[in-house]
Design an enzyme around this catalytic site. Structure first.
Site, PDB file in Angstrom:
ATOM      1  N   MET A  32       0.839  -1.197   0.000  1.00 64.89           N
ATOM      2  CA  MET A  32       0.000   0.000   0.000  1.00 64.89           C
ATOM      3  C   MET A  32       0.877   1.251   0.000  1.00 64.89           C
ATOM      4  O   MET A  32       0.412   2.342   0.340  1.00 64.89           O
ATOM      5  CB  MET A  32      -0.943  -0.017   1.205  1.00 64.89           C
ATOM      6  N   GLY A  33       2.156   1.101  -0.353  1.00 61.87           N
ATOM      7  CA  GLY A  33       3.045   2.260  -0.436  1.00 61.87           C
ATOM      8  C   GLY A  33       3.548   2.700   0.922  1.00 61.87           C
ATOM      9  O   GLY A  33       3.480   1.949   1.893  1.00 61.87           O
ATOM     10  N   ALA A  34       4.043   3.957   0.991  1.00 59.04           N
ATOM     11  CA  ALA A  34       4.723   4.470   2.189  1.00 59.04           C
ATOM     12  C   ALA A  34       5.793   3.450   2.587  1.00 59.04           C
ATOM     13  O   ALA A  34       5.841   2.961   3.714  1.00 59.04           O
ATOM     14  CB  ALA A  34       3.743   4.736   3.335  1.00 59.04           C
ATOM     15  N   HIS A  36       9.003   1.206   3.484  1.00 59.50           N
ATOM     16  CA  HIS A  36      10.105   1.212   4.442  1.00 59.50           C
ATOM     17  C   HIS A  36      10.950  -0.033   4.170  1.00 59.50           C
ATOM     18  O   HIS A  36      10.667  -0.785   3.235  1.00 59.50           O
ATOM     19  CB  HIS A  36       9.570   1.238   5.880  1.00 59.50           C
ATOM     20  N   GLY A  38      11.056  -2.857   5.485  1.00 52.49           N
ATOM     21  CA  GLY A  38      10.313  -4.128   5.466  1.00 52.49           C
ATOM     22  C   GLY A  38       9.833  -4.439   4.053  1.00 52.49           C
ATOM     23  O   GLY A  38      10.053  -5.528   3.523  1.00 52.49           O
ATOM     24  N   HIS A  39       9.186  -3.444   3.437  1.00 47.22           N
ATOM     25  CA  HIS A  39       8.728  -3.623   2.053  1.00 47.22           C
ATOM     26  C   HIS A  39       9.922  -3.879   1.126  1.00 47.22           C
ATOM     27  O   HIS A  39       9.857  -4.716   0.223  1.00 47.22           O
ATOM     28  CB  HIS A  39       8.040  -2.362   1.543  1.00 47.22           C
ATOM     29  N   SER A 187       6.489  -0.448  10.189  1.00 46.63           N
ATOM     30  CA  SER A 187       5.129  -0.333   9.672  1.00 46.63           C
ATOM     31  C   SER A 187       4.937   1.070   9.127  1.00 46.63           C
ATOM     32  O   SER A 187       5.481   2.039   9.679  1.00 46.63           O
ATOM     33  CB  SER A 187       4.121  -0.579  10.795  1.00 46.63           C
ATOM     34  N   SER A 188       4.171   1.181   8.065  1.00 49.28           N
ATOM     35  CA  SER A 188       3.882   2.507   7.495  1.00 49.28           C
ATOM     36  C   SER A 188       3.155   3.381   8.514  1.00 49.28           C
ATOM     37  O   SER A 188       3.204   4.601   8.441  1.00 49.28           O
ATOM     38  CB  SER A 188       3.028   2.365   6.237  1.00 49.28           C
TER      39      SER A 188
END
Ligand code: AMP
Length: 280
Positions: A32-34, A36, A38-39, A187-188
């Site tokens: 879902m973007g934003a 960090h 982790g992504h 987390s975002s």
């Protein structure tokens, strides 16, 4: 390399068709973007495992049970694209909501069982929204492999159930939770914490680690869980939605530590709802 930004399903399909015609394996990382670290760890895993990598960025309205949460969800697409360029992904699929849910859209994918407790009980409709958009993203991208974080353990179990039950030809890979140096799961939503909240936030994973150690040491499960819950509240969290030991795969309640367990929690601090989970 700058990733190509695709907005329509037609453009996405054309790219994937070319790649597949050339025999390339395609990986997808739904987000879902934003973004960090982790992504980015998921994107790197995909980059290493697949010849072509698509990261999707879509703040899926159907998985938000709370309109204010959807409204406040951070959107940082330019920065996200710069980060994904560093990882070397091939394409970013960032469609507008009407491309994903055009007029007349009428289908919901609903996974029962594993989606019902925990997040499912506290966020009605959330996993229907997740399962629906994930099934759509798999159909749109025709990816061979998809990468999901263990950070959202229940989501990972729901997605595995979904692809098994609907015979979707895609391999699901779970990737370990990436944490800040003080243990807080990235987390975002963390950027919405005040400075004070941010300082208190690691109490959640610390209490969980302590509970896991206590259970392994023989403390009865209910006592270890009650102790962790009071530690989290004492650290300044406003509410604990759940803090439970479950079987790792089916997420059934676990009264005693036997076999593979997962300790899962959701708690609110500063009006920000944080979730975490660890193996026990
Ligand atoms: P989201 O953008 O929050 O929907 O997350 C997109 C993907 O990134 C999901 O598969 C998440 O589980 C994963 N993810 C989010 N945070 C982390 C983290 N701290 N470590 C590993 N994966 C994560």
């Amino acid at each position: 390399m700058t990733p190509t930004v695709l907005r329509s399903v037609a453009e996405l399909r054309a790219h994937v068709a070319d790649w597949k015609a050339a025999g390339a394996t395609v990986g997808v990382v739904p987000t879902m973007g934003a973004l960090h670290d982790g992504h980015l760890s998921l994107a790197r895993r995909a980059r290493a495992a697949c010849e072509r990598v698509i990261v999707t960025i879509f703040v899926n309205p159907r998985q938000f049970n709370n309109p204010a949460d959807l409204e406040k969800y951070p959107r940082t697409e330019e920065q996200d694209a710069a980060l994904l360029a560093q990882v070397g992904v091939d394409a970013i699929f960032a469609p507008p909501p009407e491309e994903v849910y055009p007029r007349g859209f009428a289908t919901t994918v609903s996974v029962t069982g594993v989606s019902e407790p925990l997040e499912g009980a506290h966020r009605p409709g959330h996993f229907d929204g997740v399962a629906t958009v994930v099934a759509k993203l798999f159909g749109m991208t025709r990816a061979d492999r998809a990468f999901f974080g263990e950070k959202d353990w229940q989501q990972l179990m729901v997605v595995q159930r979904l692809v098994a039950d609907l015979n979707i030809p895609i391999a699901i890979e779970g990737c370990p939770t990436v944490r800040e140096p003080d243990g807080l799961a990235m987390s975002s939503r963390n950027i919405r914490l005040s400075a004070e909240g941010r300082a208190r936030a690691p109490a959640l994973c610390r209490a969980m680690q302590a509970a896991a150690a206590a259970m392994r040491g023989g403390l009865p499960v209910p006592e270890a869980l009650a102790q962790a819950r009071s530690e989290v509240l004492a650290a300044g969290f406003d509410t604990v939605d759940y803090l439970e030991l479950r079987t790792a795969d089916l997420l059934l309640p676990m009264e005693r530590l036997e076999g593979e367990g997962r300790l899962l929690a959701a708690a609110t601090l500063d009006g920000v709802r944080l979730i975490d989970n660890i193996p026990v």
